[in-house]
Write a protein that holds these residues in place. Sequence first.
Motif, PDB file in Angstrom:
ATOM      1  N   MET A   1       0.864  -1.177   0.000  1.00  0.00           N
ATOM      2  CA  MET A   1       0.000   0.000   0.000  1.00  0.00           C
ATOM      3  C   MET A   1       0.901   1.227   0.000  1.00  0.00           C
ATOM      4  SD  MET A   1      -3.040  -1.212  -0.003  1.00  0.00           S
ATOM      5  CE  MET A   1      -4.198   0.031   0.616  1.00  0.00           C
ATOM      6  N   GLY A   2       0.777   2.040  -1.044  1.00  0.00           N
ATOM      7  CA  GLY A   2       1.617   3.229  -1.162  1.00  0.00           C
ATOM      8  C   GLY A   2       2.678   3.032  -2.221  1.00  0.00           C
TER       9      GLY A   2
ATOM     10  N   GLU B   1       3.946   0.909   2.901  1.00  0.00           N
ATOM     11  CA  GLU B   1       5.200   1.669   2.861  1.00  0.00           C
ATOM     12  C   GLU B   1       4.983   3.052   3.458  1.00  0.00           C
ATOM     13  OE1 GLU B   1       6.463   4.056  -0.214  1.00  0.00           O
ATOM     14  OE2 GLU B   1       4.463   4.873   0.048  1.00  0.00           O
ATOM     15  N   PHE B   2       3.772   3.286   3.989  1.00  0.00           N
ATOM     16  CA  PHE B   2       3.366   4.636   4.377  1.00  0.00           C
ATOM     17  C   PHE B   2       2.480   4.506   5.608  1.00  0.00           C
ATOM     18  CE2 PHE B   2       0.240   8.180   3.167  1.00  0.00           C
ATOM     19  CZ  PHE B   2       1.066   9.188   3.593  1.00  0.00           C
ATOM     20  N   GLU B   3       2.795   5.230   6.693  1.00  0.00           N
ATOM     21  CA  GLU B   3       2.030   5.023   7.929  1.00  0.00           C
ATOM     22  C   GLU B   3       0.663   5.669   7.882  1.00  0.00           C
ATOM     23  OE1 GLU B   3       4.800   6.536   7.569  1.00  0.00           O
ATOM     24  OE2 GLU B   3       5.168   8.114   9.051  1.00  0.00           O
ATOM     25  N   ASN B   4       0.440   6.539   6.879  1.00  0.00           N
ATOM     26  CA  ASN B   4      -0.860   7.187   6.844  1.00  0.00           C
ATOM     27  C   ASN B   4      -1.869   6.529   5.914  1.00  0.00           C
ATOM     28  OD1 ASN B   4      -0.368   9.085   8.886  1.00  0.00           O
ATOM     29  ND2 ASN B   4       0.882  10.273   7.466  1.00  0.00           N
TER      30      ASN B   4
ATOM     31  N   VAL C   1      -0.360  -0.005  12.938  1.00  0.00           N
ATOM     32  CA  VAL C   1      -0.131   1.198  12.131  1.00  0.00           C
ATOM     33  C   VAL C   1      -0.874   2.388  12.726  1.00  0.00           C
ATOM     34  CG1 VAL C   1      -0.528   2.248   9.853  1.00  0.00           C
ATOM     35  CG2 VAL C   1       0.393  -0.082  10.010  1.00  0.00           C
ATOM     36  N   SER C   2      -2.079   2.141  13.244  1.00  0.00           N
ATOM     37  CA  SER C   2      -2.858   3.273  13.753  1.00  0.00           C
ATOM     38  C   SER C   2      -2.201   3.901  14.991  1.00  0.00           C
ATOM     39  CB  SER C   2      -4.313   2.875  14.018  1.00  0.00           C
ATOM     40  OG  SER C   2      -4.380   2.020  15.114  1.00  0.00           O
ATOM     41  N   VAL C   3      -1.480   3.123  15.775  1.00  0.00           N
ATOM     42  CA  VAL C   3      -0.743   3.715  16.903  1.00  0.00           C
ATOM     43  C   VAL C   3       0.316   4.687  16.364  1.00  0.00           C
ATOM     44  CG1 VAL C   3       0.791   3.260  18.875  1.00  0.00           C
ATOM     45  CG2 VAL C   3      -1.119   1.711  18.399  1.00  0.00           C
ATOM     46  N   CYS C   4       0.970   4.277  15.284  1.00  0.00           N
ATOM     47  CA  CYS C   4       2.046   5.104  14.711  1.00  0.00           C
ATOM     48  C   CYS C   4       1.519   6.321  13.956  1.00  0.00           C
ATOM     49  CB  CYS C   4       2.902   4.273  13.760  1.00  0.00           C
ATOM     50  SG  CYS C   4       3.551   2.775  14.508  1.00  0.00           S
ATOM     51  N   GLN C   5       0.223   6.354  13.682  1.00  0.00           N
ATOM     52  CA  GLN C   5      -0.359   7.482  12.943  1.00  0.00           C
ATOM     53  C   GLN C   5      -0.625   8.678  13.840  1.00  0.00           C
ATOM     54  OE1 GLN C   5      -3.905   5.744  11.258  1.00  0.00           O
ATOM     55  NE2 GLN C   5      -2.827   5.022   9.427  1.00  0.00           N
ATOM     56  N   ASP C   6      -0.499   8.485  15.128  1.00  0.00           N
ATOM     57  CA  ASP C   6      -0.934   9.508  16.070  1.00  0.00           C
ATOM     58  C   ASP C   6       0.161   9.705  17.122  1.00  0.00           C
ATOM     59  OD1 ASP C   6      -2.092  10.703  18.387  1.00  0.00           O
ATOM     60  OD2 ASP C   6      -4.065  10.211  17.607  1.00  0.00           O
TER      61      ASP C   6
ATOM     62  N   THR D   1       1.479  18.649  14.872  1.00  0.00           N
ATOM     63  CA  THR D   1       0.165  18.049  14.645  1.00  0.00           C
ATOM     64  C   THR D   1       0.254  16.578  15.047  1.00  0.00           C
ATOM     65  OG1 THR D   1       0.694  17.507  12.347  1.00  0.00           O
ATOM     66  CG2 THR D   1      -0.409  19.612  12.733  1.00  0.00           C
ATOM     67  N   ALA D   2      -0.807  16.090  15.698  1.00  0.00           N
ATOM     68  CA  ALA D   2      -0.770  14.698  16.171  1.00  0.00           C
ATOM     69  C   ALA D   2      -0.709  13.736  14.995  1.00  0.00           C
ATOM     70  CB  ALA D   2      -1.987  14.402  17.039  1.00  0.00           C
ATOM     71  N   ARG D   3      -1.328  14.131  13.887  1.00  0.00           N
ATOM     72  CA  ARG D   3      -1.411  13.231  12.733  1.00  0.00           C
ATOM     73  C   ARG D   3      -0.803  13.877  11.503  1.00  0.00           C
ATOM     74  NH1 ARG D   3      -5.226   9.247  14.073  1.00  0.00           N
ATOM     75  NH2 ARG D   3      -5.430   8.654  11.900  1.00  0.00           N
TER      76      ARG D   3
END
Length: 385
Positions: A16-17, A78-81, A103-108, A149-151
């Motif tokens: 993905m990415g 390949e992309f955390e978002n 991944v969602s932990v790393c997004q924030d 920014t958190a995200r």
Amino acid sequence: MMSQGVILPGATLGVMGGGQLGRMFVHAAQSMGYATAVLDADPTSPAGLVSHTHIQTAYLDADGLARMSAVAAAVTTEFENVPAEALDTLAATRPVAPSGAAVSVCQDRAREKAHFTGCGVPCAPHAVIDSPEQLAAVPDSLLPGILKTARMGYDGKGQVRVKTRDELNAAWADLKQVTCVLEKMLPLAFEVSVIVARGRDGTVVNFPVQRNLHRDGILAVTTAPAPGVAPELAAQAVANARQIAASLNYVGVLCIEFFVLADGTLVANEMAPRPHNSGHHTIDACDVSQFEMQVRCMTGLPLVEPVLHSPCLMLNLLGDLWFPAGSTTQVEPDWAGVLTLSGTHLHLYGKTDARKGRKMGHLTVTGATPEAARDVALKAAALLG
Ligand code: ADP
Ligand code: MG
């Protein structure tokens, strides 16, 4: 996850990415005999350009996800978002590593810091700001600080350095009052990172610690082995990184960035659920690259401790290099000159449009000794301007 069997070469691996990290993943997967599928809406994405299959849709497009699931035996990112929902949807039919939950932990940034703290790994003193009341309640001890920014922040984007409460208030308004983390500005001696890989069976391996130099919030140079890092400090960074991966029940490649403070203390900064810019040297300087490790993790192939076989420096090649002093038009840097130097390994990502601060490629310089690698890297940097 559907199948826990090893996915052998010949199968198709999805990512993905389509950025440069995806491109280097595709290269690694293909060299091991896999076919690849990239999902990225951009028809000229660096990874899409070199993949067997390029699905050109948005991450959450139902048809795109269905096509990925139909073609790929396993999927990574390949992309955390990439939205965690996209990974969760794929995970209903295919092994996905890392998981949407990790991944969602790393997004924030707020969740990331809470996770570090929960693992007993120190991070910068900080406060989460998502209301005017929280903004007003920020303790003075966090100033001067960096409002992030958190995200969605990367390469220093979405960050403002603030010295006073007035600057903080103005910065939060400038950032459109999205959820932010205010971090105390710490006295950094230098920065290091550790890349770990964790398999489905819980095996964890790590690359040696590398030292990173940032300019304007963007990684500029990585050096391995990390100069000036005592073995105890390196061991602590590795232990922290392994602990963080294990407690996320992580499968895949994970990078943890650390600050080393003036007093020698180690502080976790952030993490990335994928190969990392500070691991690009592993392609040329290690026996197994971080991208091969990503392939091994998602397919269930064995993980072995990677060995750094050559001292090296990695120089990021930003778009700025295409605009030498005074030039307003794009000029190709002196690659031929750089490649006359021995130990240089040029990697360009297939991006045609150079822009300031845009990551266009990287140059890894390997040498018989750290000094030799450094000498050549200095010559290469001088040629590139
Ligand atoms: P990004 O997601 O953009 O990489 P980081 O949080 O890693 O964001 O910040 C980018 C860089 O800014 C760091 O590598 C470091 O050089 C500097 N920086 C970030 N936070 C702090 C801090 N709390 N104190 C001092 N320097 C910082
Ligand atoms: Mg960073």
